[in-house]
Scaffold this active site. Sequence first.
Site, PDB file in Angstrom:
ATOM      1  N   ARG A 132       1.004  -1.110   0.117  1.00  0.00           N
ATOM      2  CA  ARG A 132      -0.114   0.274   0.127  1.00  0.00           C
ATOM      3  C   ARG A 132       0.785   1.099   0.489  1.00  0.00           C
ATOM      4  NH1 ARG A 132      -4.358   2.565   4.431  1.00  0.00           N
ATOM      5  NH2 ARG A 132      -5.190   3.760   3.421  1.00  0.00           N
ATOM      6  N   HIS A 133       0.554   2.373  -1.534  1.00  0.00           N
ATOM      7  CA  HIS A 133       0.832   3.359  -0.657  1.00  0.00           C
ATOM      8  C   HIS A 133       1.265   4.331   0.538  1.00  0.00           C
ATOM      9  CE1 HIS A 133      -2.550   5.842   0.201  1.00  0.00           C
ATOM     10  NE2 HIS A 133      -3.558   4.654  -1.343  1.00  0.00           N
TER      11      HIS A 133
ATOM     12  N   ARG B 193       0.184   9.208  -5.712  1.00  0.00           N
ATOM     13  CA  ARG B 193       0.684   8.076  -4.311  1.00  0.00           C
ATOM     14  C   ARG B 193       1.670   6.965  -3.934  1.00  0.00           C
ATOM     15  NH1 ARG B 193      -4.976   8.630  -4.901  1.00  0.00           N
ATOM     16  NH2 ARG B 193      -6.231   6.873  -4.450  1.00  0.00           N
TER      17      ARG B 193
ATOM     18  N   GLU C 223      -7.252   2.761  -6.928  1.00  0.00           N
ATOM     19  CA  GLU C 223      -8.069   2.521  -6.041  1.00  0.00           C
ATOM     20  C   GLU C 223      -9.315   2.455  -6.392  1.00  0.00           C
ATOM     21  OE1 GLU C 223      -8.624   1.251  -3.259  1.00  0.00           O
ATOM     22  OE2 GLU C 223      -8.365   2.278  -1.577  1.00  0.00           O
TER      23      GLU C 223
ATOM     24  N   HIS D 298      -3.369   0.564  -3.307  1.00  0.00           N
ATOM     25  CA  HIS D 298      -4.522   0.613  -2.636  1.00  0.00           C
ATOM     26  C   HIS D 298      -4.649  -0.116  -1.548  1.00  0.00           C
ATOM     27  CE1 HIS D 298      -3.761   4.822  -5.725  1.00  0.00           C
ATOM     28  NE2 HIS D 298      -3.632   3.572  -5.899  1.00  0.00           N
TER      29      HIS D 298
END
Length: 228
Positions: free
Chosen positions: A10-11, A61, A85, A153
């Site tokens: 995940r970012h 991101r 996402e 995401h």
Amino acid sequence: MTAGTVVLLRHGRTAYNATLRLQGQIDIPLDEVGRWQAEQGAVALSASHRAARVVSSDLERASDTAAAYADQVGVPVETDPRLRERSFGVWEGLTSEEIAERWPAEHGEWRRGGEPAGVGAETKADVAERMAGAVREHAEALSSDECLVVVSHGAAISLAITGLLELDATAWRGISGMHNVHWSHLHRSAPGAVPGWRLVAHNVGAGYPLDRWRAGPHADLEPEPKSA
């Protein structure tokens, strides 16, 4: 052939994460804490998983988080919009409280794990299908002794895992959400085994206490000394 290991990362944190706003597919950058998380997470992840290939969502991101890791292992970052996402339609950019005030019935359905109707949100089944399909496709380019790192995401990763485990994305909610710059990894099952992937670890991070991780590098979290 297919990669023997897939890591889903995940970012890092954004201003919307910090203020609990629903991001969806809004292209918002990492904040200062998020950039620090990406750097620290990259060092920790590269110590245990050295990818032969890094593929990221094309949202900033995620791609910036991917770049921090890719620099550690010396491979380029590829982007794929299928790794974005989940889209939340008109809810994107709003807090849970704002959504509940304007769409109380739909918000209640969402919080119960259902699908909010009439707001333009992508269904969980559709997200699981595009995410799992993209992961499988990118993994197929690698050999069984190689690792694929996918940077995406929170909701998308949970649904990707659900899809790779061949579970019902609409009804099954057995995967907890992930913290920023935490990862899960899956191993390829033996040929003919069902499901084709096995979840080995979930929501693994760089080893910081969670309050320090969320606060960032400049937070003073040590207790003040007591006066004599």
